[in-house]
Motif scaffolding. Structure first.
Motif, PDB file in Angstrom:
ATOM      1  N   PHE A 106     -38.404  12.951   4.986  1.00 27.86           N
ATOM      2  CA  PHE A 106     -38.044  13.878   3.921  1.00 27.86           C
ATOM      3  C   PHE A 106     -37.801  15.272   4.479  1.00 27.86           C
ATOM      4  N   ILE A 107     -36.677  15.868   4.088  1.00 30.44           N
ATOM      5  CA  ILE A 107     -36.336  17.234   4.490  1.00 30.44           C
ATOM      6  C   ILE A 107     -36.377  18.101   3.236  1.00 30.44           C
ATOM      7  N   PRO A 108     -37.424  18.895   3.046  1.00 31.64           N
ATOM      8  CA  PRO A 108     -37.518  19.711   1.828  1.00 31.64           C
ATOM      9  C   PRO A 108     -36.572  20.902   1.874  1.00 31.64           C
ATOM     10  N   LEU A 109     -36.173  21.371   0.707  1.00 28.14           N
ATOM     11  CA  LEU A 109     -35.433  22.634   0.633  1.00 28.14           C
ATOM     12  C   LEU A 109     -36.394  23.812   0.523  1.00 28.14           C
ATOM     13  N   TYR A 110     -37.519  23.596  -0.150  1.00 25.64           N
ATOM     14  CA  TYR A 110     -38.502  24.669  -0.295  1.00 25.64           C
ATOM     15  C   TYR A 110     -39.382  24.774   0.941  1.00 25.64           C
ATOM     16  N   THR A 111     -39.561  25.980   1.426  1.00 29.47           N
ATOM     17  CA  THR A 111     -40.621  26.316   2.373  1.00 29.47           C
ATOM     18  C   THR A 111     -41.207  27.653   1.900  1.00 29.47           C
ATOM     19  N   PRO A 112     -42.472  27.931   2.202  1.00 28.17           N
ATOM     20  CA  PRO A 112     -43.127  29.128   1.656  1.00 28.17           C
ATOM     21  C   PRO A 112     -42.733  30.402   2.383  1.00 28.17           C
ATOM     22  N   GLU A 113     -41.445  30.715   2.319  1.00 21.04           N
ATOM     23  CA  GLU A 113     -40.961  31.941   2.959  1.00 21.04           C
ATOM     24  C   GLU A 113     -41.164  33.129   2.012  1.00 21.04           C
ATOM     25  N   VAL A 114     -40.937  34.330   2.536  1.00 16.90           N
ATOM     26  CA  VAL A 114     -41.164  35.550   1.760  1.00 16.90           C
ATOM     27  C   VAL A 114     -40.203  35.653   0.575  1.00 16.90           C
ATOM     28  N   THR A 115     -38.959  35.223   0.772  1.00 17.66           N
ATOM     29  CA  THR A 115     -37.961  35.281  -0.303  1.00 17.66           C
ATOM     30  C   THR A 115     -37.250  33.937  -0.409  1.00 17.66           C
ATOM     31  N   VAL A 116     -36.612  33.708  -1.542  1.00 17.98           N
ATOM     32  CA  VAL A 116     -35.864  32.472  -1.742  1.00 17.98           C
ATOM     33  C   VAL A 116     -34.670  32.401  -0.782  1.00 17.98           C
ATOM     34  N   ASP A 117     -34.081  33.545  -0.456  1.00 14.25           N
ATOM     35  CA  ASP A 117     -32.950  33.544   0.468  1.00 14.25           C
ATOM     36  C   ASP A 117     -33.384  33.148   1.874  1.00 14.25           C
ATOM     37  N   ARG A 118     -34.578  33.585   2.266  1.00  8.79           N
ATOM     38  CA  ARG A 118     -35.104  33.180   3.571  1.00  8.79           C
ATOM     39  C   ARG A 118     -35.392  31.680   3.589  1.00  8.79           C
ATOM     40  N   LEU A 144     -22.776  31.676  -8.490  1.00  4.52           N
ATOM     41  CA  LEU A 144     -21.950  30.512  -8.828  1.00  4.52           C
ATOM     42  C   LEU A 144     -20.651  30.464  -8.039  1.00  4.52           C
ATOM     43  N   LYS A 145     -19.912  31.576  -8.003  1.00 10.06           N
ATOM     44  CA  LYS A 145     -18.615  31.547  -7.323  1.00 10.06           C
ATOM     45  C   LYS A 145     -18.763  31.283  -5.834  1.00 10.06           C
ATOM     46  N   THR A 146     -19.827  31.796  -5.227  1.00  8.03           N
ATOM     47  CA  THR A 146     -20.056  31.518  -3.807  1.00  8.03           C
ATOM     48  C   THR A 146     -20.386  30.045  -3.602  1.00  8.03           C
ATOM     49  N   LEU A 147     -21.251  29.490  -4.447  1.00  7.68           N
ATOM     50  CA  LEU A 147     -21.603  28.071  -4.335  1.00  7.68           C
ATOM     51  C   LEU A 147     -20.389  27.176  -4.506  1.00  7.68           C
ATOM     52  N   LEU A 148     -19.412  27.612  -5.306  1.00  5.62           N
ATOM     53  CA  LEU A 148     -18.224  26.794  -5.591  1.00  5.62           C
ATOM     54  C   LEU A 148     -17.036  27.112  -4.686  1.00  5.62           C
ATOM     55  N   THR A 149     -17.215  27.984  -3.703  1.00  3.24           N
ATOM     56  CA  THR A 149     -16.111  28.303  -2.794  1.00  3.24           C
ATOM     57  C   THR A 149     -15.912  27.158  -1.799  1.00  3.24           C
ATOM     58  N   PRO A 150     -14.761  26.473  -1.853  1.00  3.40           N
ATOM     59  CA  PRO A 150     -14.593  25.265  -1.036  1.00  3.40           C
ATOM     60  C   PRO A 150     -14.369  25.522   0.447  1.00  3.40           C
ATOM     61  N   THR A 151     -14.036  26.748   0.816  1.00  4.60           N
ATOM     62  CA  THR A 151     -13.672  27.027   2.208  1.00  4.60           C
ATOM     63  C   THR A 151     -14.843  27.473   3.079  1.00  4.60           C
ATOM     64  N   LEU A 152     -16.026  27.627   2.502  1.00  7.15           N
ATOM     65  CA  LEU A 152     -17.192  28.000   3.296  1.00  7.15           C
ATOM     66  C   LEU A 152     -17.732  26.784   4.043  1.00  7.15           C
ATOM     67  N   LYS A 153     -18.625  27.013   4.991  1.00  7.97           N
ATOM     68  CA  LYS A 153     -19.270  25.884   5.648  1.00  7.97           C
ATOM     69  C   LYS A 153     -20.382  25.350   4.752  1.00  7.97           C
ATOM     70  N   PRO A 154     -20.763  24.083   4.905  1.00  8.51           N
ATOM     71  CA  PRO A 154     -21.882  23.547   4.130  1.00  8.51           C
ATOM     72  C   PRO A 154     -23.155  24.343   4.398  1.00  8.51           C
ATOM     73  N   THR A 155     -23.841  24.732   3.345  1.00  9.49           N
ATOM     74  CA  THR A 155     -25.056  25.516   3.516  1.00  9.49           C
ATOM     75  C   THR A 155     -25.944  25.389   2.288  1.00  9.49           C
ATOM     76  N   VAL A 156     -27.075  26.076   2.332  1.00  2.47           N
ATOM     77  CA  VAL A 156     -28.007  26.170   1.205  1.00  2.47           C
ATOM     78  C   VAL A 156     -28.124  27.630   0.826  1.00  2.47           C
ATOM     79  N   LEU A 157     -28.086  27.919  -0.461  1.00  2.00           N
ATOM     80  CA  LEU A 157     -28.166  29.304  -0.929  1.00  2.00           C
ATOM     81  C   LEU A 157     -29.321  29.476  -1.912  1.00  2.00           C
ATOM     82  N   GLY A 158     -29.879  30.669  -1.925  1.00  2.00           N
ATOM     83  CA  GLY A 158     -30.859  31.019  -2.943  1.00  2.00           C
ATOM     84  C   GLY A 158     -30.160  31.353  -4.247  1.00  2.00           C
ATOM     85  N   VAL A 159     -30.762  30.944  -5.362  1.00  2.00           N
ATOM     86  CA  VAL A 159     -30.204  31.200  -6.693  1.00  2.00           C
ATOM     87  C   VAL A 159     -31.233  31.999  -7.493  1.00  2.00           C
TER      88      VAL A 159
END
Length: 238
Positions: free
Chosen positions: A101-113, A152-167
């Motif tokens: 299992f690869i979690p998305l959550y880790t106890p970082e200081v911010t959601v973006d981190r 939303l617009k960043t998450l839906l931008t098709p030309t970016l590389k695959p990644t995870v973003l904070g919301v």
């Protein structure tokens, strides 16, 4: 503009769940045979639980399959709001217990981190999903791609590389009520197979309305416009 995929209909919930699981399992099994490993990504919530039970009982080489989430609330697994908790309690059981299992959550200081840490972990796992299960909210959101969210617009931008973003959490009563982490559209574009599982008449109507919408701000329209390898399986038994 790509056409919306047909909606495949199943009269009963169990038949729907079994069909979704069978397709996911077929794809994961083929990826392990061809590449020696596979990656599956799925949602939390109540909709996927019967699918996960069927999938967990399948005779796959689970030790070579990594499992992750398409989105997560910024809470630890001990929280009842945690999507990871559902994955561990329902999917990573039975024959699927050896999966990593690869979690998305880790106890970082911010959601973006935390999002940056998750993005790195997914990249190290291969950077591509072989099979994805999606759910959809009655507002048309998939993953944590919410209407009117500043990400939303960043998450839906098709030309970016695959990644995870904070919301960020929504303001003035808008969704989401908690900070979240979400994969972006490019992860779905590059996936081997993407299944959208829908239950109930209301969600079918939402899908059909959103399918002809604006792909810059409506996730369902974005999936179709980006030619994501999408299959839509629906049961009216909600």
């Amino acid at each position: 503009m790509c056409d919306a995929p047909p909606i495949e209909t199943f009269p009963a919930l169990d038949a729907w769940a079994e069909a979704v699981a069978a397709r996911l399992g077929e794809t994961l099994g083929a990826a392990v045979r061809d590449n020696g490993r596979a990656v599956f990504a799925g949602p939390g919530g109540t909709t996927p639980a019967p699918v996960y039970r069927h999938l967990a009982a399948m005779d796959l080489n689970w030790a070579n399959i990594a499992v992750t989430l398409v989105d997560e609330r910024y809470v630890p697994e001990t929280s009842p709001e945690s999507n990871a908790r559902l994955i561990r309690d329902v999917l990573l059981q039975d024959r699927a217990a050896p999966a990593r299992f690869i979690p998305l959550y880790t106890p970082e200081v911010t959601v973006d981190r935390a999002a940056a840490v998750a993005a790195k972990a997914l990249a190290e796992a291969g950077g591509r999903f072989d099979a994805v299960l999606l759910g959809m909210g009655e507002d048309g959101h998939i993953c944590s791609m919410f209407p009117d969210s500043p990400t939303l617009k960043t998450l839906l931008t098709p030309t970016l590389k695959p990644t995870v973003l904070g919301v960020p959490h929504g303001r003035d009563g808008m969704a989401p009520s908690l900070e979240r982490l979400s994969i972006n559209l490019p992860y779905l574009i590059q996936a081997g197979r993407v299944i959208l599982g829908l239950k109930g008449a209301a969600k079918r109507r939402v899908f059909e309305e959103q399918a002809t919408g604006d792909p810059k701000i409506q996730p369902i329209a974005a999936l179709i416009a980006a030619d994501v390898p999408l299959e839509v399986l629906w049961t009216e038994e909600g």
